[in-house]
Structures are given as C-alpha cells and as structure tokens.
Write a protein that holds these residues in place. Structure first.
Motif, mmCIF file in Angstrom:
data_model
loop_
_atom_site.group_PDB
_atom_site.id
_atom_site.type_symbol
_atom_site.label_atom_id
_atom_site.label_comp_id
_atom_site.label_asym_id
_atom_site.label_seq_id
_atom_site.Cartn_x
_atom_site.Cartn_y
_atom_site.Cartn_z
ATOM 1 N N ALA A 24 11.973 2.592 -4.147
ATOM 2 C CA ALA A 24 11.286 1.982 -3.007
ATOM 3 C C ALA A 24 11.823 0.600 -2.670
ATOM 4 O O ALA A 24 11.915 0.226 -1.495
ATOM 5 C CB ALA A 24 9.784 1.908 -3.282
ATOM 6 N N THR A 99 10.082 6.587 -6.802
ATOM 7 C CA THR A 99 9.415 5.288 -6.761
ATOM 8 C C THR A 99 8.783 4.992 -8.112
ATOM 9 O O THR A 99 8.343 5.899 -8.821
ATOM 10 C CB THR A 99 8.341 5.232 -5.656
ATOM 11 O OG1 THR A 99 7.843 3.894 -5.551
ATOM 12 C CG2 THR A 99 7.167 6.159 -5.962
ATOM 13 N N LEU A 101 5.668 2.591 -9.407
ATOM 14 C CA LEU A 101 4.532 1.846 -8.870
ATOM 15 C C LEU A 101 4.069 0.774 -9.854
ATOM 16 O O LEU A 101 4.130 0.972 -11.069
ATOM 17 C CB LEU A 101 3.365 2.788 -8.573
ATOM 18 C CG LEU A 101 3.646 3.999 -7.674
ATOM 19 C CD1 LEU A 101 2.373 4.820 -7.519
ATOM 20 C CD2 LEU A 101 4.162 3.553 -6.315
ATOM 21 N N PRO A 111 -1.308 3.767 -4.180
ATOM 22 C CA PRO A 111 -0.541 2.702 -4.833
ATOM 23 C C PRO A 111 -1.090 1.308 -4.532
ATOM 24 O O PRO A 111 -1.699 1.071 -3.487
ATOM 25 C CB PRO A 111 0.864 2.851 -4.238
ATOM 26 C CG PRO A 111 0.898 4.200 -3.606
ATOM 27 C CD PRO A 111 -0.500 4.487 -3.173
ATOM 28 N N GLU A 113 0.728 -2.603 -4.800
ATOM 29 C CA GLU A 113 1.981 -3.326 -5.061
ATOM 30 C C GLU A 113 1.660 -4.797 -5.265
ATOM 31 O O GLU A 113 0.944 -5.416 -4.476
ATOM 32 C CB GLU A 113 2.930 -3.150 -3.868
ATOM 33 C CG GLU A 113 4.240 -3.917 -3.983
ATOM 34 C CD GLU A 113 5.147 -3.426 -5.106
ATOM 35 O OE1 GLU A 113 6.024 -4.190 -5.542
ATOM 36 O OE2 GLU A 113 4.974 -2.256 -5.538
ATOM 37 N N GLN A 131 9.200 -0.968 1.579
ATOM 38 C CA GLN A 131 8.923 -0.606 0.190
ATOM 39 C C GLN A 131 7.592 0.132 0.051
ATOM 40 O O GLN A 131 7.512 1.173 -0.607
ATOM 41 C CB GLN A 131 8.914 -1.854 -0.696
ATOM 42 C CG GLN A 131 8.661 -1.560 -2.166
ATOM 43 C CD GLN A 131 8.711 -2.803 -3.034
ATOM 44 O OE1 GLN A 131 8.904 -3.920 -2.549
ATOM 45 N NE2 GLN A 131 8.534 -2.636 -4.327
ATOM 46 N N GLN A 135 6.694 4.067 -0.933
ATOM 47 C CA GLN A 135 5.752 4.461 -1.986
ATOM 48 C C GLN A 135 4.742 5.484 -1.470
ATOM 49 O O GLN A 135 4.437 6.468 -2.148
ATOM 50 C CB GLN A 135 5.031 3.221 -2.522
ATOM 51 C CG GLN A 135 5.923 2.274 -3.280
ATOM 52 C CD GLN A 135 5.220 0.984 -3.661
ATOM 53 O OE1 GLN A 135 4.090 0.735 -3.235
ATOM 54 N NE2 GLN A 135 5.869 0.153 -4.457
ATOM 55 N N THR A 139 4.333 9.404 -2.797
ATOM 56 C CA THR A 139 3.053 9.749 -3.425
ATOM 57 C C THR A 139 2.123 10.510 -2.490
ATOM 58 O O THR A 139 1.003 10.860 -2.880
ATOM 59 C CB THR A 139 2.332 8.483 -3.910
ATOM 60 O OG1 THR A 139 2.103 7.611 -2.788
ATOM 61 C CG2 THR A 139 3.154 7.752 -4.966
ATOM 62 N N CYS A 144 -2.177 2.163 1.171
ATOM 63 C CA CYS A 144 -1.907 1.478 -0.091
ATOM 64 C C CYS A 144 -2.409 0.049 0.018
ATOM 65 O O CYS A 144 -2.782 -0.422 1.098
ATOM 66 C CB CYS A 144 -0.422 1.513 -0.440
ATOM 67 S SG CYS A 144 0.579 0.380 0.545
#
Length: 275
Positions: A24, A99, A101, A111, A113, A131, A135, A139, A144
């Motif tokens: 990612a 990716t 996480l 996710p 980050e 990025q 992700q 997923t 996220c």
C-alpha cells in the motif's frame, strides 16, 4: 482474501516477501503522487537481484515506537478497540497486490492507519490517500480510519474516517497491474519523470557508443543551451540584487513594505541565512 502471518518472520524474510508484491505504501509512488519516491524507484526495488533493505532513520524509528501510543490515543478518542494486524494480506485477484495494516478495528473490521508528522494542514496528502484506498481495496473494506499524531509546535491528535472511493480504486488497480506486468515482469523501466530517474535508469553507459541526433533532438539541445545561458545570467543578477538588499538591511532582522514582510535574516545556530 488470503493472509500470511508475519509473527515468526525475520526481517530478511519479511523483506524478501515484500519484494514479491506491491504494498500500500508504494501505490502513491507508482501513481506519481509521492514527492519523495517515483515509479522508477519502486521498479528498481522490485527488480533488484536481492531485496533492497530499507534505510532506517529517526522519523521511521519514531513512527514505529509511537504506534502503541497512537493506538491508545485512537482507542480513547473513538471508543473502538484495535487489534494489531501481524499479517500480509493478499488481494483476491492478484497475488502481487498486498498490504500490511497497522491495525484492524474490532467489530467494524476495517483498517486503521497510524502516522506521525510535524504539521497538519487539514488535508490528507495524496500519497497517504492512495495508501489507505489500497488498504481498503485489498481488505474489501467500505471505510477506514486515519490517525495522525502531530509532533510540531502545536501538538495535535487527529482521527479521520475515509470512505472507499471505487472510482479511484479502479484507476489505481489498473495502473498497478500495468506496472507489475509491463515493467516488473518484463524488466522494463517505467517512464522517467525526472532527471534523477534518468540517472538511475541509465547509470551504465555503453563505451564509445553514439546517438546520431535528428532535428528534433538537435533543436531540444539548442533550446537547453539557451535556457542554460539565461539561467546563469539571471542567477547572477538575482545574487547581485540579493546582495544589495542585504547591504541595505544591515543588521535589521527583516524588511517590510506597507506592513508586509518581504525578506528576513534567519538565525541558524551561529550563522545567518537570508530568506
């Protein structure tokens, strides 16, 4: 979605695994969104004879060491619980898109980050946006969370929620597949986007070889020569004018016109720099 556990992996094993796919954090560079890294840099890493080790620095060290702190702040701020994600997650369709996480939000199963930065202007940088979309793509997440610890003078902790952008993901996915199939697998460098890229791609020269220039190349070289002379001329003129302003300022810290500051001396340790 397939997964590979990283808990028992050594650094070298993880590095080798990383070199087998596009992660990612590399998507932004491939898309031309990362100001510090280009598609050529990623291509060189993926086609190297052995995995390219990541040169560690203080920023990277702080980012790693502060992850537990950011996780705790995130949980306190949102009321969510986060599980550390010690896995390499692999795309359902392409095994060269993966990716890692920082964490998965328990319950929502999306996710999160973590980032550290010295300042925050209120808008996520493009390469970070790429990025987190990467992700969500791998997923299959609808959204996220992006948690930022700002360590500058005005310290802040920021949590933002980002929704999946299917239009962006479609275009990004197409670019990533093209990059892997046409550049990495064929060992053909992507198009250079800077002088630095050219130096990295063509660092080996064929001795005594000559390119016979056509009219197009000759005209380009002529234009370059003109610009070089203009640059030298105006660089010299600029420095002369800069010197004249410095002389007028003397030891005054800054110069203003109608209340607006145009130039100032910048103190740096035991020297003065002109801004």
């Amino acid at each position: 979605m397939r997964q590979v556990s990283t808990i028992s992996m050594s650094y070298d094993e993880w590095l080798a695994k990383r070199g087998e796919s596009i992660g990612a954090s590399e998507s932004g560079a491939i898309l031309g969104l990362n100001p510090w890294k280009t598609a050529v840099d990623v291509w060189l890493e993926k086609t190297a004879d052995k995995p390219t080790s990541i040169e560690d620095n203080l920023n990277m060290r702080l980012g790693r060491d502060l992850e537990p702190v950011i996780q705790k702040l995130f949980e306190e701020e949102t009321g969510f619980k986060v599980r550390r994600d010690n896995k390499i997650r692999i795309d359902d369709e392409y095994d060269f898109i993966t990716t890692n996480l920082d964490g998965m939000v328990i319950g929502e199963k999306v996710p999160v980050e973590y980032k550290t930065t010295s300042k925050w202007d209120g808008e996520i940088p493009d390469y970070y946006f790429a990025q987190i979309q990467h992700q969500m793509m791998v997923t299959n997440s609808s959204h996220c969370y992006f948690a930022v610890l700002v360590l500058g003078f005005n310290k802040q902790f920021i949590v933002e929620k980002y929704n999946r952008d299917d239009s962006f993901i479609y275009k990004m996915r197409r670019e990533l597949v093209h990059f892997w199939n046409e550049n990495v697998k064929m060992n053909i460098p992507p198009e250079a986007t800077s002088v630095e890229d050219c130096k990295k791609i063509y660092k080996e020269v064929d001795p005594e070889s000559i390119l016979e220039a056509d009219d197009v190349i000759f005209n380009m070289l002529s234009e370059m020569d003109k610009f070089r002379h203009l640059k030298n001329k105006y660089d010299s003129k600029y420095k002369d004018m800069q010197k004249d302003v410095m002389v007028q300022m003397g030891s005054k810290e800054s110069v203003e016109y109608n209340g607006i500051s145009f130039a100032s001396w910048k103190q740096s340790k035991n020297s003065l720099k002109f801004d």
